[in-house]
Design an enzyme around this catalytic site. Structure first.
Site, short mmCIF file in Angstrom:
data_model
loop_
_atom_site.label_atom_id
_atom_site.label_comp_id
_atom_site.label_asym_id
_atom_site.label_seq_id
_atom_site.Cartn_x
_atom_site.Cartn_y
_atom_site.Cartn_z
N CYS A 63 16.51 54.26 51.96
CA CYS A 63 17.47 53.95 53.02
C CYS A 63 17.07 54.58 54.35
O CYS A 63 16.86 55.79 54.43
CB CYS A 63 18.85 54.46 52.59
N TYR A 195 19.16 44.24 59.71
CA TYR A 195 20.14 43.83 58.69
C TYR A 195 20.92 42.61 59.16
O TYR A 195 21.22 41.71 58.35
CB TYR A 195 21.10 44.99 58.40
#
Length: 324
Positions: A63, A195
């Site tokens: 992440c 994203y």
């Protein structure tokens, strides 16, 4: 990727039908601050004083948001003061898990729990929201201090300086206005922009995200033609917030999230800059490319339903960067 609803786990992906195909990120909900003396920070409540061994950091090496905190933990000499637990790279129906059948996945070193969601319900049995990394846990008060990466790195930047003697400041007063301005654009169009491109479910939503993304990369390439780092000739918080997206861009976002107009390696300044940051002392230790590639391609079955993990080209991040 699911969420908790009043403490109960629900396997539910992001709702893009109600947003016209756009991905909208949820706000972090735990917003307390560790401070040198325990005084309240900019948000949340006080009582979280900087103490050796009091806090534990839950991360994913995959992440980019969690990666920021790992970098600051390393740069600020906090390894011996703040322990970590790293989740498994696969994030499937149960969300982040503490399975240990993958190199680098540590399990829950603090409580021995099975899922990251168990940490959230331990802090709040009726919590509703996404279960995300990084998560900073307070062992004394048995609760989550923060799950907002942008704020955790600022805590790490200064709150523990009296304990470590490390006073290196990545958010200096005289540069804060410019750092904040760079951060705002980079977050919206690039950190989160990848994203918004990758999770878009309509052509219009995708194009609305991917255009500004490459505009920002072009803008950064221009800035880096004039200065070594994005806010002058010293590394600041703005560089580390950018770095965790750049290091993932070519192996993951370029293909998996359809950010395919250009690669970072196609930008001479950005590519050299990425190597410069990677080669800063301790930073390479925080980069786990196996977890990065595995997580994205294997976890997002809405994008890659057969979960085929590609063989990606590995570039020489240790090659001379020429930005000295």
């Amino acid at each position: 990727m699911g969420l908790l609803v009043e403490g109960k786990w629900t396997d539910q992906w992001y709702d893009t039908k109600s947003t016209g195909g756009k991905f909208e990120r949820s706000e972090s909900q735990f917003r307390n601050w560790v401070t040198a003396d325990g005084a309240p920070g900019p948000s949340g409540e006080g009582g979280f004083a900087a103490e050796a061994g009091r806090y534990h950091l839950y991360v994913s090496y995959a992440c980019p948001w969690a990666h920021r905190t790992l970098i600051f933990r390393k740069l600020k000499g906090l390894d011996d003061l703040i322990g970590i637990s790293a989740v498994h790279p696969d994030m499937l129906r149960d969300g982040w898990t503490f399975d240990t059948d993958d190199k680098g996945a540590t399990g829950d070193r603090l409580h021995g729990l099975s899922f990251l969601r168990d940490i959230y319900t331990k802090a709040d049995p009726v919590y509703s929201g996404r279960v995300t990394v990084p998560t900073l846990w307070d062992k004394k008060r048995e609760t989550i201090v923060s799950n907002e990466s942008a704020e955790i790195i600022r805590m790490f930047n200064s709150a523990f300086d009296d304990l470590t003697g490390n006073s290196r400041d990545y958010y200096p007063e005289e540069k804060r206005e410019e750092i904040d301005a760079v951060n705002a654009r980079v977050y919206d169009t690039l950190n989160n922009g990848v994203y918004k491109s990758g999770f878009a479910t309509t052509q219009d939503a995708y194009e609305a995200a991917v255009g500004p993304l490459f505009d920002t990369l072009d803008w950064l390439e221009g800035r880096l033609s004039k200065t070594r780092y994005v806010v002058g000739d010293e590394i600041t918080e703005a560089d580390w917030r950018l770095f965790t997206t750049l290091i993932r861009f070519d192996p993951v976002y370029h293909v998996h999230f359809k950010c395919s107009r250009s690669r970072i390696v196609d930008y001479p300044n950005l590519w050299a800059y990425t190597r410069d940051l990677y080669q800063q002392p301790g930073v390479a230790e925080t980069v786990n490319m196996e977890h990065i590639v595995r997580h994205y391609y294997y976890s997002h079955d809405t994008i890659n339903p057969h979960r085929i993990v590609p063989v990606v080209q590995r570039r020489d991040l240790d090659a001379p960067h020429g930005r000295g």
